[in-house]
Each structure stands twice: as structure tokens, then as C-alpha cells.
Design a protein around this motif. Structure first.
Motif, PDB file in Angstrom:
ATOM      1  N   ALA A  15       0.850  -1.190   0.000  1.00 46.12           N
ATOM      2  CA  ALA A  15       0.000   0.000   0.000  1.00 46.12           C
ATOM      3  C   ALA A  15       0.879   1.230   0.000  1.00 46.12           C
ATOM      4  N   THR A  16       0.368   2.302  -0.581  1.00 43.50           N
ATOM      5  CA  THR A  16       1.075   3.575  -0.565  1.00 43.50           C
ATOM      6  C   THR A  16       0.488   4.550   0.452  1.00 43.50           C
ATOM      7  N   GLY A  17      -0.521   4.087   1.163  1.00 42.86           N
ATOM      8  CA  GLY A  17      -1.158   4.895   2.190  1.00 42.86           C
ATOM      9  C   GLY A  17      -2.172   4.055   2.932  1.00 42.86           C
ATOM     10  N   PRO A  18      -3.013   4.664   3.736  1.00 41.77           N
ATOM     11  CA  PRO A  18      -4.014   3.901   4.483  1.00 41.77           C
ATOM     12  C   PRO A  18      -4.915   3.099   3.555  1.00 41.77           C
ATOM     13  N   LEU A  19      -5.315   1.916   4.014  1.00 42.04           N
ATOM     14  CA  LEU A  19      -6.198   1.044   3.252  1.00 42.04           C
ATOM     15  C   LEU A  19      -7.645   1.211   3.727  1.00 42.04           C
ATOM     16  N   PRO A  20      -8.616   1.089   2.844  1.00 40.86           N
ATOM     17  CA  PRO A  20     -10.015   1.195   3.265  1.00 40.86           C
ATOM     18  C   PRO A  20     -10.353   0.174   4.349  1.00 40.86           C
ATOM     19  N   GLY A  21     -10.944   0.640   5.411  1.00 37.22           N
ATOM     20  CA  GLY A  21     -11.383  -0.258   6.466  1.00 37.22           C
ATOM     21  C   GLY A  21     -10.278  -0.832   7.323  1.00 37.22           C
ATOM     22  N   GLU A  22      -9.063  -0.332   7.194  1.00 44.02           N
ATOM     23  CA  GLU A  22      -7.966  -0.904   7.987  1.00 44.02           C
ATOM     24  C   GLU A  22      -8.204  -0.679   9.476  1.00 44.02           C
ATOM     25  N   ALA A  23      -7.755  -1.647  10.270  1.00 35.00           N
ATOM     26  CA  ALA A  23      -7.932  -1.565  11.718  1.00 35.00           C
ATOM     27  C   ALA A  23      -7.025  -2.569  12.393  1.00 35.00           C
ATOM     28  N   LEU A  24      -6.681  -2.280  13.626  1.00 36.72           N
ATOM     29  CA  LEU A  24      -5.925  -3.221  14.441  1.00 36.72           C
ATOM     30  C   LEU A  24      -6.884  -4.150  15.161  1.00 36.72           C
ATOM     31  N   LEU A  25      -6.409  -5.354  15.435  1.00 38.88           N
ATOM     32  CA  LEU A  25      -7.139  -6.259  16.304  1.00 38.88           C
ATOM     33  C   LEU A  25      -6.809  -5.925  17.759  1.00 38.88           C
ATOM     34  N   PRO A  26      -7.702  -6.256  18.695  1.00 39.85           N
ATOM     35  CA  PRO A  26      -7.467  -5.863  20.095  1.00 39.85           C
ATOM     36  C   PRO A  26      -6.118  -6.309  20.639  1.00 39.85           C
ATOM     37  N   GLU A  27      -5.648  -7.493  20.241  1.00 43.77           N
ATOM     38  CA  GLU A  27      -4.371  -7.998  20.751  1.00 43.77           C
ATOM     39  C   GLU A  27      -3.185  -7.174  20.258  1.00 43.77           C
ATOM     40  N   GLU A  28      -3.377  -6.442  19.143  1.00 41.89           N
ATOM     41  CA  GLU A  28      -2.284  -5.640  18.590  1.00 41.89           C
ATOM     42  C   GLU A  28      -2.215  -4.243  19.196  1.00 41.89           C
ATOM     43  N   GLU A  42       1.424   3.665  10.273  1.00 40.27           N
ATOM     44  CA  GLU A  42       2.221   2.675   9.543  1.00 40.27           C
ATOM     45  C   GLU A  42       1.925   1.271  10.053  1.00 40.27           C
ATOM     46  N   PHE A  43       1.907   1.128  11.361  1.00 44.76           N
ATOM     47  CA  PHE A  43       1.688  -0.167  11.986  1.00 44.76           C
ATOM     48  C   PHE A  43       0.330  -0.739  11.582  1.00 44.76           C
ATOM     49  N   THR A  44      -0.683   0.116  11.582  1.00 45.39           N
ATOM     50  CA  THR A  44      -2.030  -0.351  11.243  1.00 45.39           C
ATOM     51  C   THR A  44      -2.100  -0.813   9.793  1.00 45.39           C
ATOM     52  N   THR A  45      -1.516  -0.043   8.890  1.00 49.28           N
ATOM     53  CA  THR A  45      -1.544  -0.427   7.481  1.00 49.28           C
ATOM     54  C   THR A  45      -0.770  -1.714   7.256  1.00 49.28           C
ATOM     55  N   VAL A  46       0.387  -1.848   7.895  1.00 45.47           N
ATOM     56  CA  VAL A  46       1.180  -3.070   7.730  1.00 45.47           C
ATOM     57  C   VAL A  46       0.427  -4.280   8.257  1.00 45.47           C
ATOM     58  N   ARG A  47      -0.212  -4.149   9.418  1.00 37.92           N
ATOM     59  CA  ARG A  47      -0.966  -5.297   9.959  1.00 37.92           C
ATOM     60  C   ARG A  47      -2.139  -5.646   9.043  1.00 37.92           C
ATOM     61  N   THR A  48      -2.747  -4.650   8.445  1.00 37.52           N
ATOM     62  CA  THR A  48      -3.824  -4.931   7.499  1.00 37.52           C
ATOM     63  C   THR A  48      -3.278  -5.626   6.264  1.00 37.52           C
ATOM     64  N   CYS A  49      -2.134  -5.164   5.751  1.00 35.19           N
ATOM     65  CA  CYS A  49      -1.483  -5.840   4.628  1.00 35.19           C
ATOM     66  C   CYS A  49      -1.174  -7.292   4.980  1.00 35.19           C
ATOM     67  N   ALA A  50      -0.715  -7.517   6.204  1.00 40.62           N
ATOM     68  CA  ALA A  50      -0.383  -8.881   6.618  1.00 40.62           C
ATOM     69  C   ALA A  50      -1.613  -9.778   6.569  1.00 40.62           C
ATOM     70  N   ARG A  51      -2.757  -9.272   7.033  1.00 39.74           N
ATOM     71  CA  ARG A  51      -3.959 -10.097   7.004  1.00 39.74           C
ATOM     72  C   ARG A  51      -4.422 -10.364   5.566  1.00 39.74           C
ATOM     73  N   ILE A  52      -4.229  -9.381   4.692  1.00 43.29           N
ATOM     74  CA  ILE A  52      -4.573  -9.599   3.284  1.00 43.29           C
ATOM     75  C   ILE A  52      -3.683 -10.682   2.683  1.00 43.29           C
ATOM     76  N   ALA A  53      -2.375 -10.570   2.911  1.00 40.98           N
ATOM     77  CA  ALA A  53      -1.443 -11.548   2.345  1.00 40.98           C
ATOM     78  C   ALA A  53      -1.666 -12.938   2.925  1.00 40.98           C
TER      79      ALA A  53
END
Length: 221
Positions: A15-28, A42-53
Motif C-alpha cells: 500500500a502507498t497509504g491507508p487502506l479502506p477499512g484498515e484496523a488493528l485487532l485488540p491484541e495488537e 504505519e503499523f495499522t496499514t502493515v498489519r492490514t497488509c499482513a492479514r490480506i497476504a
């Protein structure tokens, strides 16, 4: 960008910026409870990317936590790597029966700050950089490649690897902005993959869109 540097079977989300609907899970949430806004974003977008991948590998959404050295703790049977810099975030994951480890890194395509090059290179590497084709910030590419080396190394060895512990050579292709590199590990206690010591790591690089990227995918057999 990272997607073009990894082999088949590796899933990449970037991603080059925030993703639609991105969010952290409570444990994160505790991992960035005291972080400044930029770091949290940054952390939120990366964690969202991780769940997508990971979802592309067929895995359900789950928290991606960090180990004692801030390394990502991937689900059992998965290897992965994370990178983020201004304007870009990416995650690459693969099944552990395909890859023993993977390391990715992205950096802005600009010269390293003054004084950094001598700290992250060997003398032979500085000579090598001067011999490469003009037009690229090879110093930044080398820094990125060594970051990918460390991200590949740590899950295998579980310990620090210094910049001086790896000797790198680039092999530019017909288009110098895309090519390969090889890294010799200059340590005595090498990690084993399939019963064999890992002495050399090989990767790919690219420079595009104001960024440089590097990736190493170490086969499991």
C-alpha cells in the motif's frame, strides 16, 4: 514493487497509504499504545497488509504480534517479512514448506545521509559501488539489501547480524534499475537449511517510483 521481486508462491500485499477499512485487532493495540500518530498509522496499514497476504494463503484473520526483538510472529507454518518507509508499506508471506525464510525492504530512492555509508559497508563494497552504472543511488540500494539480509537471517539464526558480517555484490541487468545481488555471510556459526549451512543469500532489487526495493527468498530445500 515488492511483488515483482519474489518468486511464485509468495503472497505480497502492499500500500502507498491507508487502506479502506484498515484496523488493528485488540491484541495488537498494546504494541502501539504509546506510539506517535505516524508510527501507529504505519503499523495499522502493515498489519492490514499482513492479514490480506495471509488470507491469500488461505489463513483466517489473526493478530500479528511481535517478539522480544520486535520481529513479527507469523502463524505456524508461515514465513514472512515486513517493510515500511515514507509512502510505502509491504508484507510478503509464504508457506514454510516452500521457503525457509524471506526478507524484504523498501527505501526512498535517495542518497544515504552523510556518514552512514562507511558504517554499513565494507571497504570492498565501497569500491564495488563506485564501479556500478550511474543513475541509481547504489548506496541506498546496498543498505536496503543488507536490511533484507538481516530479515532473512534472523528467523533462521535468532541472533544479531551486523552490517560488517555480510559482503554484497550487485549484478545489474540490461536495465540497471532491476537486477540481482549475492551476499556472502562472514560468520562462522551459520544457520542450517535442509541440513546444509547457509553461506550465500541471493536476492533481487528494483528502483521505481521514487523507491528502491530488495527481496531475498530462501528456498526450504
Amino acid at each position: 514493487m515488492i511483488g515483482e521481486l519474489v518468486p511464485p508462491g509468495v503472497e505480497v500485499a502492499d500500500a502507498t497509504g491507508p487502506l479502506p477499512g484498515e484496523a488493528l485487532l485488540p491484541e495488537e493495540e498494546p504494541l502501539v499504545a504509546h506510539a506517535v500518530g505516524k508510527r501507529r498509522a504505519e503499523f495499522t496499514t502493515v498489519r492490514t497488509c499482513a492479514r490480506i497476504a495471509l488470507g491469500r494463503l488461505g489463513l483466517p484473520p489473526a493478530p500479528l504480534l511481535s517478539g522480544s526483538k520486535r520481529e513479527p510472529l507469523w502463524p505456524a507454518g508461515v514465513v514472512g517479512s515486513i517493510t515500511h518507509c515514507d509512502g510505502y508499506r509491504a508484507v510478503a508471506v509464504a508457506r514454510a514448506d516452500l521457503l525457509a525464510s524471506i526478507g524484504i525492504d523498501a527505501e526512498p530512492h535517495e542518497a544515504l545521509p552523510a556518514g552512514i555509508l562507511d558504517r554499513v559497508t565494507l571497504r570492498a563494497e565501497r569500491t564495488h559501488l563506485r564501479e556500478l552504472p550511474p543513475g541509481l543511488h547504489w548506496d541506498r540500494l546496498l543498505f536496503s539489501a543488507k536490511e533484507s539480509v538481516y530479515k532473512t537471517w534472523f528467523p533462521l539464526a535468532g541472533r544479531w547480524l551486523g552490517f560488517e558480517d555480510a559482503a554484497l555484490l550487485f549484478s545489474p541487468g540490461p536495465d540497471p534499475a532491476r537486477g540481482t545481488f549475492a551476499v556472502d555471510l562472514l560468520v562462522g556459526d551459520l544457520p542450517l537449511v535442509a541440513g546444509r549451512p547457509v553461506r550465500t543469500l541471493r536476492g533481487r532489487y528494483a528502483a521505481t517510483g521514487g523507491l528502491v526495493g530488495t527481496a531475498i527468498a530462501l528456498a526450504a530445500d
